[in-house]
Design an enzyme around this catalytic site. Structure first.
Site, short mmCIF file in Angstrom:
data_model
loop_
_atom_site.label_atom_id
_atom_site.label_comp_id
_atom_site.label_asym_id
_atom_site.label_seq_id
_atom_site.Cartn_x
_atom_site.Cartn_y
_atom_site.Cartn_z
N LYS A 240 0.85 -1.20 0.00
CA LYS A 240 0.00 0.00 0.00
C LYS A 240 0.88 1.24 0.00
CE LYS A 240 -1.77 1.67 4.01
NZ LYS A 240 -1.48 3.09 4.25
N ASN A 241 1.88 1.28 0.90
CA ASN A 241 2.66 2.51 1.06
C ASN A 241 3.69 2.71 -0.04
OD1 ASN A 241 1.09 3.05 3.23
ND2 ASN A 241 2.61 2.51 4.77
N ARG B 124 -4.59 10.85 3.52
CA ARG B 124 -3.52 11.83 3.70
C ARG B 124 -2.45 11.71 2.61
NH1 ARG B 124 -0.44 12.25 6.58
NH2 ARG B 124 -0.54 14.39 7.29
N CYS C 3 -5.06 13.02 11.82
CA CYS C 3 -5.86 11.79 11.75
C CYS C 3 -5.82 11.19 13.16
CB CYS C 3 -5.28 10.82 10.73
SG CYS C 3 -3.78 10.03 11.30
N ARG D 249 0.04 14.91 12.24
CA ARG D 249 0.53 14.63 10.89
C ARG D 249 0.84 15.91 10.10
NH1 ARG D 249 -1.22 9.38 9.69
NH2 ARG D 249 0.45 9.31 8.14
N ASP E 288 4.28 0.95 11.99
CA ASP E 288 3.09 0.32 11.42
C ASP E 288 2.92 -1.13 11.87
OD1 ASP E 288 3.24 1.98 8.17
OD2 ASP E 288 2.66 2.66 10.16
N ILE F 9 7.28 7.50 16.92
CA ILE F 9 7.01 8.19 15.66
C ILE F 9 5.75 9.05 15.73
CG2 ILE F 9 6.66 7.89 13.17
CD1 ILE F 9 9.38 6.89 14.05
N ARG G 285 -8.74 -0.38 3.82
CA ARG G 285 -7.83 0.61 3.25
C ARG G 285 -6.46 0.00 3.01
NH1 ARG G 285 -7.55 6.30 6.00
NH2 ARG G 285 -6.03 6.32 4.33
#
Ligand code: EPZ
Length: 419
Positions: free
Chosen positions: A22-23, A93, A117, A122, A307, A329, A399
């Site tokens: 995804k990223n 985002r 979020c 962010r 993550d 983070i 998502r």
């Protein structure tokens, strides 16, 4: 509102194929804005966020064809618009990643501020400061970023990041490919998704050195062309399913997973008593004897991925002994804690750290979460819990996880989606 129901206690066994990241794809798609001809992406995951980015690029005038069966995307420009509207950006985002390419190629961009979020404020100040260093004029008003390149286009610059930022590295790397002269990104993010983006940009004609390091050097070129590029595998999806195998006491083969892309996650899982074994086509994950508590601190790659923090915490809930989980983070990434506690987990949060004391068994319960990784940590807990767990608000899961319940059911989980 879809929900997922899990009846826990079944050890997973079998093979799971890992999808494209995804990223990675959310940065590769906007890079098509830089090219004079079509960019073809392969191994594209079928995710809600890919659909959102497709809608945004189509709004900008790009011709985007998403073949879900073939798992490909064809993205052809040129963009005819330059505005990323609030109603799209607020849903995802990563929309802010059209900013750098639009300013670099078309000289102007109007992008809604992404806003915060669930996991944090962010900010995007590093994205904006970097573009200003390259000569762009930035104004922020009425919730929108207006960025304009100077008459002759962006200029190369030396940009030092005070904190490691994946998105800012991606935005400025893309912008630098068409800037006039040399750009150096110092303290750049080193996530595999950045490497994947750089490799794709090079296929498109960009000149980039230092790939995989925290110092990227870009020599601007006059134009980029389209290319064909396979999306790198999703290391967070792989890590998530590794935790699923471990928490259920099973054994799972992760088809396509790469040990080097797991970074510190592989080391920490091994320290907790999970077997992580590299084979030619992927990784074999098996829980050895008991699970024991291990301390983790989230860090930029190759450190332990933020993550993966929620998923690992779920695993630690049923380990022997205690584990301290420290999130460095994001400022609010412990929303899974109260929901895990409803399932019987023993977790105390002290600022950026959470102490997890392992328990023998979790008990199923109706739960819900407010972000993608918190949601999937509840699924993991449900796989191990006694009884039934219903996870609400599964749109968060859709998502970032392709066919989650199908992939888990195929390796023995008692899991189904409820309309
Ligand atoms: C990317 O977000 C990922 N999203 C996130 O994944 C991931 O958690 C994050 O990188 C860290 O690895 C995508 O790639 C689409 P950052 P990004 O900029 O780029 C601060 C998921 O679950 N910062 O690396 O937004 C920021 O506040 C998602 O898949 C600034 O201060 O993250 C944070 O504390 C969640 N100013 C830190 O840097 C800026 O201009 C890291 O953020 C930008 C960031």
């Amino acid at each position: 509102m879809d929900r997922i129901r899990i009846r826990g206690g079944k050890p997973l066994s079998g093979s799971i194929s890992v999808s494209g990241a995804k990223n990675a794809v959310l940065a590769l798609m906007p890079s098509a804005l830089l090219a004079g001809s079509a960019l073809h992406l392969q191994n594209v995951p079928n995710l809600a966020d890919v659909a959102t980015m497709t809608a945004l690029l189509q709004h900008l005038g790009m011709d985007v064809v998403h073949d879900k069966a073939a798992r490909t995307l064809a993205l052809a420009g040129p963009a005819t618009g330059n505005e990323a509207p609030y109603d799209i950006v607020r849903k995802m985002r990563a929309s802010v990643l059209v900013l750098g390419p639009l300013v670099a190629r078309h000289g102007v961009a109007r992008v809604s501020l992404p806003g915060g979020c669930a996991i944090g404020t962010r900010p995007v100040d590093l994205h904006l400061k970097g573009l200003e260093a390259m000569g762009a004029t930035i104004t922020v008003e009425a919730g929108y970023i207006e960025a304009r390149a100077p008459a002759g286009g962006l200029k190369g610059a030396r940009i030092i990041f005070p904190v490691v930022s994946v998105g800012a590295t991606e935005n400025l790397l893309m912008a630098a490919t068409l800037a006039d002269g040399e750009t150096e990104l110092v303290n750049a993010a080193r996530e595999p998704e950045i490497e994947d983006l750089a490799l794709c940009l090079i296929r498109m004609g960009a000149r980039i050195e230092g790939i995989g390091t925290d110092r990227l050097r870009v020599t601007g070129v006059a134009a980029l062309t389209g290319a064909t590029h396979p999306v790198v595998m999703d290391r967070i999806e792989a890590g998530t399913y590794a935790c699923a195998a471990a928490i259920t006491g099973g054994e799972v083969f992760l088809q396509g997973a790469r040990l080097d892309h797991l970074g510190a996650v592989a080391r920490v899982l091994r320290e907790a008593g999970v077997g992580v074994n590299e084979e030619p086509a992927g990784l074999r994950i098996a829980r050895m004897n008991g699970l024991h508590g291990v301390d983790v601190v989230t860090e930029p790659f190759p450190g332990f991925a933020t993550d993966m923090q929620a998923q690992f915490m779920a695993l630690m809930c049923v380990a022997q002994g205690a584990s301290m989980v420290t999130e460095t983070i994001f400022e609010n990434r412990f929303m899974h804690v109260p929901e895990l506690a409803r399932m019987g987990a023993r977790i105390n949060v002290h600022g950026a750290s959470a102490i997890v004391r392992g328990v023998q068994k979790l008990s199923g319960a109706p739960v819900m979460a407010t972000d993608l990784r918190a949601s999937v940590s509840l699924v993991l807990a449900g796989l191990a819990a006694q009884g039934e767990t219903v996870v609400n608000r599964v749109y968060h899961l859709d998502r970032g996880y392709e066919r989650l319940e199908e992939k888990l059911a195929a390796v023995g989980a008692d899991i189904e989606r409820l309309a």
